[in-house]
Design an enzyme around this catalytic site. Structure first.
Site, PDB file in Angstrom:
ATOM      1  N   HIS A  36       2.124  -4.013   9.121  1.00 55.72           N
ATOM      2  CA  HIS A  36       3.491  -3.756   8.673  1.00 55.72           C
ATOM      3  C   HIS A  36       4.278  -3.066   9.772  1.00 55.72           C
ATOM      4  O   HIS A  36       3.705  -2.441  10.674  1.00 55.72           O
ATOM      5  CB  HIS A  36       3.503  -2.866   7.420  1.00 55.72           C
ATOM      6  N   HIS A  38       0.827  -1.200   0.000  1.00 53.21           N
ATOM      7  CA  HIS A  38       0.000   0.000   0.000  1.00 53.21           C
ATOM      8  C   HIS A  38       0.870   1.262   0.000  1.00 53.21           C
ATOM      9  O   HIS A  38       0.561   2.247  -0.689  1.00 53.21           O
ATOM     10  CB  HIS A  38      -0.921   0.005   1.221  1.00 53.21           C
TER      11      HIS A  38
END
Length: 271
Positions: free
Chosen positions: A235, A193
């Site tokens: 993440h 992303h």
């Protein structure tokens, strides 16, 4: 001569060191030597028999210890610095994972944070680009949209390849969603992303005429999407930062291989 022999024998008899109780001081007894040698042989045979009776796997394990069990008495400065930064990264990422699950401090905002992350997903952007490409009627618009589609496809392939090589897991054990499996975004490094929003924001800033407030909002959108991936525990911080770097590099790659209008029209006609 015959008289000297009895004299020497008499001297030997009178010598105190020649007595039996003092012989061990001068030289070891033969019996003791034989017993010691036999004991050594027996112990050696017993050790050899024990070594033969042990399992070959045990002998291999005793000979070769794993590297993680070996103490590094003199580690390098680079190794110490890397391990320290890695520990800081994991610690800070866990602290920022305030929406990792429902029981977290910001667990109620998890749905909203996930919705923000979807705005940086590859599938909606590819679908939207195809729809705009079909409805576009200008050559300039079709050229920009075709190169944008190329950039999105390159982003998915590059990030998926890098994640397969690194195979780094996130700070929390969170299963990827359906859209993540479609784009092969199943590992943590680099953040897909983050690379996508960095590439898109740079692409729009270069090829679209936008007012200053819209340009600022575009940059803030990219930063918020990257931060949302850390907040939901998907993440690490370094994954997002590296994703921003890879996104910029992908933009530079698309600029180098930019397709002209004629090439775009030929591809559209084939499609």
């Amino acid at each position: 001569m015959p008289a000297s022999q009895p004299r020497s024998r008499a001297r030997d008899r009178n010598n105190v060191l020649n007595r039996a109780e003092f012989l061990s001081l001068n030289q070891p007894l033969k019996g003791n030597q034989e017993s010691r040698s036999s004991g050594r042989k027996q112990s050696g045979q017993a050790g050899a028999a024990g070594a033969q009776n042990t399992n070959p796997k045990e002998r291999r394990q005793s000979q070769q210890l794993p590297e993680e069990d070996c103490m590094q008495l003199n580690p390098s400065f680079k190794g110490i610095a890397f391990n320290s930064l890695l520990a800081i990264d994991i610690c800070m990422s866990k602290r920022l994972g305030v929406c990792a699950n429902r029981a977290s401090s910001w667990g109620g905002a998890r749905s909203m944070i996930n919705l923000l992350g979807i705005t940086g997903h590859g599938i909606p952007w590819i679908a939207g680009t195809l729809i705009c490409l079909v409805k576009s009627s200008t050559l300039a618009g079709q050229e920009v949209l075709m190169n944008l589609l190329l950039a999105l496809l390159l982003d998915i392939m590059i990030v998926a390849g890098l994640q397969k090589l690194a195979k780094r897991k996130g700070p929390y054990d969170i299963t990827p969603g359906l859209l993540d499996y479609l784009t092969m975004d199943t590992y943590a490094f680099p953040a897909g992303h983050a690379s996508r929003v960095a590439m898109l924001s740079k692409f729009f800033l270069n090829h679209l005429v936008l007012a200053i407030p819209l340009r600022i909002l575009l940059v803030l959108w990219a930063v918020c999407v990257g931060l949302s991936r850390v907040m939901i525990g998907r993440h690490h911080i370094t994954d997002v930062l590296s994703g921003f770097v890879f996104g910029y590099l992908q933009f530079r790659l698309v600029e180098l291989i930019w397709m002209s209008s004629n090439t775009c029209q030929m591809l559209i006609s084939i499609w």
